[in-house]
Structure formats: C-alpha cells, structure tokens
Write an enzyme that holds these catalytic residues in place. Structure first.
Site, PDB file in Angstrom:
ATOM      1  N   HIS A 377       0.798  -1.219   0.000  1.00  0.00           N
ATOM      2  CA  HIS A 377       0.000   0.000   0.000  1.00  0.00           C
ATOM      3  C   HIS A 377       0.827   1.264   0.000  1.00  0.00           C
ATOM      4  O   HIS A 377       0.349   2.312  -0.411  1.00  0.00           O
ATOM      5  CB  HIS A 377      -1.031  -0.059   1.111  1.00  0.00           C
ATOM      6  N   CYS A 689     -10.071  -5.805 -10.412  1.00  0.00           N
ATOM      7  CA  CYS A 689      -9.540  -4.509  -9.968  1.00  0.00           C
ATOM      8  C   CYS A 689      -8.129  -4.584  -9.390  1.00  0.00           C
ATOM      9  O   CYS A 689      -7.607  -3.591  -8.909  1.00  0.00           O
ATOM     10  CB  CYS A 689     -10.476  -3.871  -8.951  1.00  0.00           C
TER      11      CYS A 689
HETATM   12  C1  PEP Z   1      -6.560  -6.605  -4.505  1.00  0.00           C
HETATM   13  O1  PEP Z   1      -6.311  -7.309  -3.524  1.00  0.00           O
HETATM   14  O2  PEP Z   1      -6.318  -6.924  -5.680  1.00  0.00           O
HETATM   15  C2  PEP Z   1      -7.175  -5.274  -4.307  1.00  0.00           C
HETATM   16  C3  PEP Z   1      -7.590  -4.557  -5.326  1.00  0.00           C
HETATM   17  O3  PEP Z   1      -7.214  -4.820  -3.043  1.00  0.00           O
HETATM   18  P1  PEP Z   1      -5.963  -4.136  -2.314  1.00  0.00           P
HETATM   19  O4  PEP Z   1      -4.844  -4.039  -3.314  1.00  0.00           O
HETATM   20  O5  PEP Z   1      -6.425  -2.829  -1.812  1.00  0.00           O
HETATM   21  O6  PEP Z   1      -5.694  -5.131  -1.210  1.00  0.00           O
END
Ligand code: PEP
Ligand code: MG
Length: 756
Positions: A377, A689
C-alpha cells in the site's frame, strides 16, 4: 527444547528487547543477549558476530564462554569458516564435530577448541545480512533440530533490534573502524522494480539515517551564539508554526481526506506549556538553544517510546520531527525553507503511509525502497501522490552515499548512479513528451475491442486528488474506492461527519456514474496506527479487512452510515462492497448491517436504492461456493493482488518470496477464469480490480474468459484502451484457451511472452 521453556525463551528475549528500547547500552544489550541464549540452550558458549558495513567482515561483538579478549579482534570474511558460511549461504549450520567440517577455521586466542558441538544461525533483516548468532557445547551434547528451530525463531525476533544496535555502534565507533577494504566501484545503474511511475533526478538522501535526536546526529547549522537563547527559541517557534500552517494548507489542497490533521499534533505540541517552558528553563540554566530543544524533546520521546501502543510510540517520531524542525529554525532566517528533503531521491528501507505523505509534501523528487513489494500500500499511495518510486532489493544500495547524483526511472525500475548528462537529458525529454501526451491524450469515452465489443474501464481511486486525472482519462466510473486511505494517513479515527464529507466529494465528482466504495480494508500491510491491539505475528492471515470491521461493528456501522448518507444525497450510482470475504455467513452479516442503515434512508435522486451490495473475490475459498454467493451478492470485484497472495501462499510484500508471486501460475489463471464464468452465468456484474487488470499480458486473457469490466489506476486508462483495441474477441478467446491448457508456470510464461 520443550515447548514450555521455548516460550520462556521468547518471553525473556522480548524482555531484553524491551529493556533496550531507549537505552544506549548496546554492549550491555548484546552481552545480556548472549548470556540469555546460552542459558536457555544450555550452551557453554554463545557469541554474536555482526557484519561491519565498511569492511564487509564479520566481527565478534559479544560472547559468553569464549575469551573476552577476542571481542572486536576475531574477524572473518562472509563465506570464511563455519560462521562466515552460515551467513553466505543464509542457512543454519549445525555440526556435532565442528573441527571435522571442511569449512572449519580455528581462531587462536578464542579458547574455543573444547567446544565441538556447533550451531550457527544467520541474522537477517529482510534481505539484509546483519550477522550470525553462534552457540557451542562440548562434543558429547550435540545440538538437535529443536535447538535449531528455537534459535531461528529468536534470531528472527532479534534481527531488527540487533541491526539497529549495529548501526548505532557504527555511528559511535566510526572513527575506530578498520580502513574500508577496497570495493568494486558501483555500477552505472541498479535494477529494481517500478513501484510508482515517473522519472526524477536528484541527490541521494538516506531517510533512515537522517538527523536523529536519539543518535545525537543534529543538523549542522550556523546559530548566532551571542543571541539570547530564549529569544532564539521564541523566534524558532514562530517560524516553525508559520511553516506548519503553510504545509497544512497545501496538504488541504492536495489531500483533502487528511483534512490537514497531520500537523495538528505538531502545532498542539508547539503550544504546549510544558514543552515550551521546559526549553526556556533549560536555556535559563545555561543550555544552548539547540541543546534545550533536543533535551526536552528527548524526554518526551522517551515517554512515548515506553508506551505499549504503536500509535503512541509513533508520536515519538512526531516529537522528533518537530524538534528537528525547531532546531533547523534556530538558524538564520534564510535557511528556514531549505528543508533537507525537497528535490532529493530518498533511499529508505521501508516507510509508513504517513511517511510517504510527508515525503510527498516536502516535495521529494523520488523514492527508492529497499524492501516491500510493488503491490504494497505504500506503493499504491506513492502512485496516488505522484511520487516516482522504485523498489530494489539490492544490497549495493547501502553503498550509495548521501548527495550522490541519482536518476530514478520508475517506469522501467532503473536507478542510475551519477548519470551522464546524456542519460539525464534523455529522461528530461521523455518526461516532456509524456506530459504533453497526457494532457492531450485522445482517450475516448468508450473502449472497444477490434471487433467492437465494449469493455468498461473504471478507475481505482485511493485519494480524492486522483479524481481529476480519472475524469480527464475518461473513466466510466470508480470501480474501487479504497476507503482505508483516509484512515491510514492519520493517527486518529476519522469521525462519521469527516468520512461523509469525503464520500460526498467523491460521489459528487462522479455524478451520474457508478462508484463502488469498498469498506475499510485495514490490517495486513495497511495497519492503522491507532489500532495496534492485534500485534499479530502473521497480519496477512490475521484480523484484516471485513474480519476487522465485523469485530468492531461500531467502526463498520459508522462507516456504512457515512457512505449511505452521502450516497442518498448524491446522483452517482453508489455500490458498496466488502473486502476479503471468506464465507457466505460473513457476507450476510456484513450486508445485513448495511441494509439496516440503508432501509432508514431514502435517495434524493433517481438512483437504485438501497444501493447494490457486492463483495471482493480475494480468497480462493470463495470459489467453491461461488454459485451460492452469486445468488445473493449484487456484484463482484476480483482483487487479484490478494487472490494471488492467498492462492499461492506468498506474502505480497515479502521480497524473499517475490519470485513465487506469480499471477500467471496455471492454478491462478484457471481459478480466475472459472470465477468469471460462474458469475457471468448467474448474470451478475464482475470486475477485475487488482494490478493484473492493467497488464496487457493478462487483459486479453480476462476478455477471452468473458470479462467486460476492468478497474485500474487512472493513468493506465489510455494505454489500456489502445491495447484492448488491438485484440479481437476471437483472438482473446484463443489466447485464454491456450493459457488454460498449460500445466506449468514455465509454459504459461512462455505463452505470455510470445503472444505480446
Ligand atoms: C486486490 O487485492 O487486488 C485489491 C484490489 O485490493 P488491495 O490491493 O487494496 O488489497
Ligand atoms: Mg485486496
């Protein structure tokens, strides 16, 4: 070792680690450590060797059982002797008769000849080599696998602290170090992985080693020695306050969700009587102005550091930040605005989301991280903040000195060291072309395959500041709003009104379009600083995401209320989804909470109400019961970042296992295709996504599997649109079928390469 005493061992280790916090008695710490390990493992000898950064030699730093005179004198190369071999090969070495081992080397004067039973475990912090912990016994009592396991657990627990101790020792004993061994010159560039796109040139600055009150490394600034200390401090407070307010204002514009709270703590402290009077008292007693600031700040820091709460310990950093700013401001007014971070390429081991925010605010040119992964993140935040970043797990980064000229090409992941004028110029040109292309990007409102099938392109949004770009890039809506970012970048829980204001801004900007807001996805690599109750050993498998919010229904309800109230007032088509759902039971509980609130509200505009409620597919467990989910959830979004992590059991932020993080693993591809098929059959919408959604090696695969919705970071949209236009549906289907036939990673990798 028995389970019971093993636990005691860990407990005792934690205690000495705790005792070290804030103390400068490093030798005492290492001596206590070796004695403790010797006692618990019933060893005659325990020694710790640390890798000296300058000479790259292992040096005996503490021992119990060997001749104490050997401390600091026994040195060996990595790979030399059994100790050096353990570090070179990154594995424990356990021998019942050490002197019979071909790599054995005897060091005269250590008195170790009596101890033939030998066990050495390397101390590693991430990929960084820190040193080796060694235990020895007389031959009759060889070490057993349980001893190896216990020592590995303890070294893993100790690595961070030991490394910090080593760094401090180097800082303190720097002058006594042996002259550095001649080293290979640094190569013209090091290869890393792109974390956040863009290019930047600037001088290196090591973020971990910047000024430190704890280590007494202060900014060297000319302070008028004849001036009155109290007046100097008063002036510095004034200047500091002005700077903080300016930064707060700028932050308000760039990051409305932080609502300028970041500096609130600093400002409060600046007006805290105890803090200010403490400094005045000290100057009155004869301390220098800088000394007074440092002394008072240190006493506050120590108080915070003793706290058992992470978020309070983090406050120690705030105090340090503030004190260093004050000290900088004690100097002449001209230097006030020359903050050391602006325009620099920051090299850091790891940074917290709030650090990334500070770096962006202080206008760093780029960031090089030496740990973590591109789907972490912090990387996502860097992208949202427009800070070019690369992640390079290369030990040679440690050799780059502050002020070295660097050039970060975060598009390809290259870091140029002392780049030639030609390289710099080439990149400058490229940036110009890119900026021009972006502003004039001919993105169309609809995205079609070569044979005219429509693919819906949506945007992933982390910070409201990205909405402009998303709209310019013609996104059809927001496929994923990661609602945790406003939570992550502050040190207190945003209240319902603050949250609602953020969601309302998001929905208003996207009026008339679909916007999917994901509920708080905290935990894993997104720890909330004010919630450290878990302190989990394995956070990725712990109280994350919807597990966390269901455990804290007050937080969940507050958030759902804020989302729904904002949704009811806006004309965007709101959808709500839950992350990391693992069972239908869990989904039902979460949805019921949502419905209870939604039923009490009425939409002002003509939008579906109650809004559709969906879920993310991130856990392979969901697949087996997906038909049942598809009968109840209104829509799905596949989070491939986590899906790959959980399907392959690879921590997405752990560099050690990065090569196992393989989205094209045949099991992953088959599972994804199957999920898309089941959801399509049930007639529910499905979006992808995760990071795979913008990667043209996978996009045709998804389309071939029946997908027609992708949600990606906004800057990918033009490229994605033109990439999709090059493929016909029939070609996509062929590609998917060919990939799904493969049984090995090698075979899918070969196909991915050959098809693109
Ligand atoms: C994923 O896990 O692909 C996702 C879009 O969520 P994040 O990257 O926020 O964990
Ligand atoms: Mg996820």
């Amino acid at each position: 070792m028995e389970q019971h005493s093993h636990l005691h061992f860990l407990q005792d280790t934690s205690e000495i680690l705790a005792a070290l916090t804030g103390s400068r008695d490093l030798d005492g710490f290492l001596t206590r450590l070796v004695k403790l390990v010797a006692r618990h493992l019933d060893a005659d000898v325990c020694s710790i060797y640390l890798l000296e950064a300058e000479s790259q030699q292992l040096v005996l730093r503490a021992t119990t059982g060997l001749n104490a005179e050997a401390i600091g004198k026994v040195r060996m190369q990595v790979g030399e002797g059994l100790v050096g071999t353990a570090l070179k090969e990154l594995r424990p070495i356990c021998e019942s008769c050490a002197s019979h081992h071909p790599a054995f080397r005897y060091f005269p004067g250590t008195d170790e000849e009596r101890y033939e039973a030998f066990l050495a475990v390397p101390i590693l912090r991430g990929i960084e080599k820190v040193g080796v912990l060694v235990v020895q016994r007389e031959q009759s009592r060889a070490f057993v696998p349980e001893d190896v396991a216990a020592l590995r657990v303890v070294t893993a627990q100790l690595a961070g602290t030991v490394e910090q101790a080593r760094a401090l020792m180097l800082a303190e004993n720097g002058a006594q170090e042996l002259p550095a061994a001649p080293r290979e010159p640094l190569p013209p560039f090091l290869r890393g992985e792109p974390g956040a796109p863009g290019c930047a040139a600037g001088q290196a600055l090591r973020y971990d080693r910047r000024f430190s009150l704890a280590q007494d490394v202060m900014p060297d600034l000319p302070v008028d020695g004849s001036a009155d200390g109290r007046q100097l401090i008063e002036k510095a407070i004034e200047r500091t306050e002005a700077q903080l307010r300016r930064m707060q204002e700028e932050l308000g514009q760039r990051l409305p969700e932080a609502a300028a709270l970041i500096f609130e703590a600093h400002l409060m402290m600046l007006h805290d009587r105890g803090f200010v009077d403490g400094m005045f008292t000290r100057v009155a007693a004869g301390a220098s102005a800088a000394g007074a600031v440092a002394e008072v700040a240190r006493s506050y820091m120590q108080r915070f550091q003793r706290s058992t709460h992470d978020y309070l310990r983090e406050k120690a950093q705030d105090v340090e930040d503030l004190a260093l700013r004050l000290i900088t401001n004690l100097a002449a007014a001209e230097s006030v605005d020359t903050l050391p971070l602006a325009g620099r390429i920051v090299i850091a081991r790891d940074v917290l989301p709030s650090d990334m925010l500070k770096l962006a605010l202080e206008n760093v040119a780029g960031v090089v991280l030496t740990s973590g992964g591109v789907t972490s993140h912090v990387a996502i935040l860097a992208r949202s903040l427009g800070v070019p970043m690369i992640i390079a797990h290369n030990p040679r980064l440690a050799e780059i000195n502050d002020d070295t000229d660097l050039m970060v090409d975060a598009d390809s992941g290259n870091l140029y060291i002392n780049p030639s004028n030609e390289v710099t110029e080439r990149y400058r040109q490229r940036e110009k072309v890119r900026a021009a292309a972006e502003s004039a990007a001919e993105v169309k409102p609809e995205t079609l395959t070569a044979d005219g099938r429509q693919i819906h392109l949506l945007a992933n949004i982390n910070l409201l500041s990205e909405l402009d770009l998303a709209l310019r890039m013609q996104c059809e809506g927001v496929g994923l709003y990661r609602s945790e970012f406003p939570f992550l970048i502050r040190t207190t829980l945003p209240d319902s009104a603050e949250q609602q204001a953020i969601y309302l801004r998001l929905l208003e900007r996207m009026a008339g379009r679909p916007v999917t807001i994901r509920t708080l996805d905290a935990g894993g690599d997104k720890m909330l600083s004010f919630f450290d109750e878990a302190g989990e050993e394995n956070p990725e498998l712990g109280l994350r995401s919807v597990r966390f919010t269901l455990r804290h229904p007050d937080i969940m309800e507050q958030q759902l209320k804020a989302i729904l109230e904002a949704g009811a007032q806006s004309s965007a088509h709101l959808g709500i989804m839950f992350p990391m759902v693992s069972s239908l039971d869990e989904f039902r509980r979460a949805r019921a909470m949502c419905m209870q609130i939604a039923d009490r509200l009425e939409a002002v505009n003509d939008i579906p109400w109650p809004p559709p409620v969906g879920m993310m597919i991130e856990l392979p467990a969901v697949l087996e019961t997906l038909e049942a989910f598809a009968a109840e959830a209104d829509f799905f979004s596949i989070g491939t970042n986590d899906f790959v992590q959980y399907m392959l059991a690879v921590d997405r932020t752990n560099a050690q296992v990065a090569s196992y993080y393989c989205p094209h693993h045949p099991a992953v591809l088959r599972a994804l295709a199957r999920a898309i098929g089941i959801i399509n059959k049930a007639g529910k919408p499905v979006t992808v996504c995760g990071e795979m959604a913008h990667d043209m090696r996978y996009v045709p695969f998804f389309i071939g599997a029946g997908l027609s919705r992708l949600s990606v970071d906004p800057h990918w949209l033009p490229e994605l649109q033109s990439g999709i236009a090059r493929w016909s549906t029939a070609q996509c289907r062929q590609y998917t079928a060919a990939l799904l036939k493969q049984d090995t990673i090698e075979a899918t990798a070969a196909l991915l390469r050959s098809e693109n």
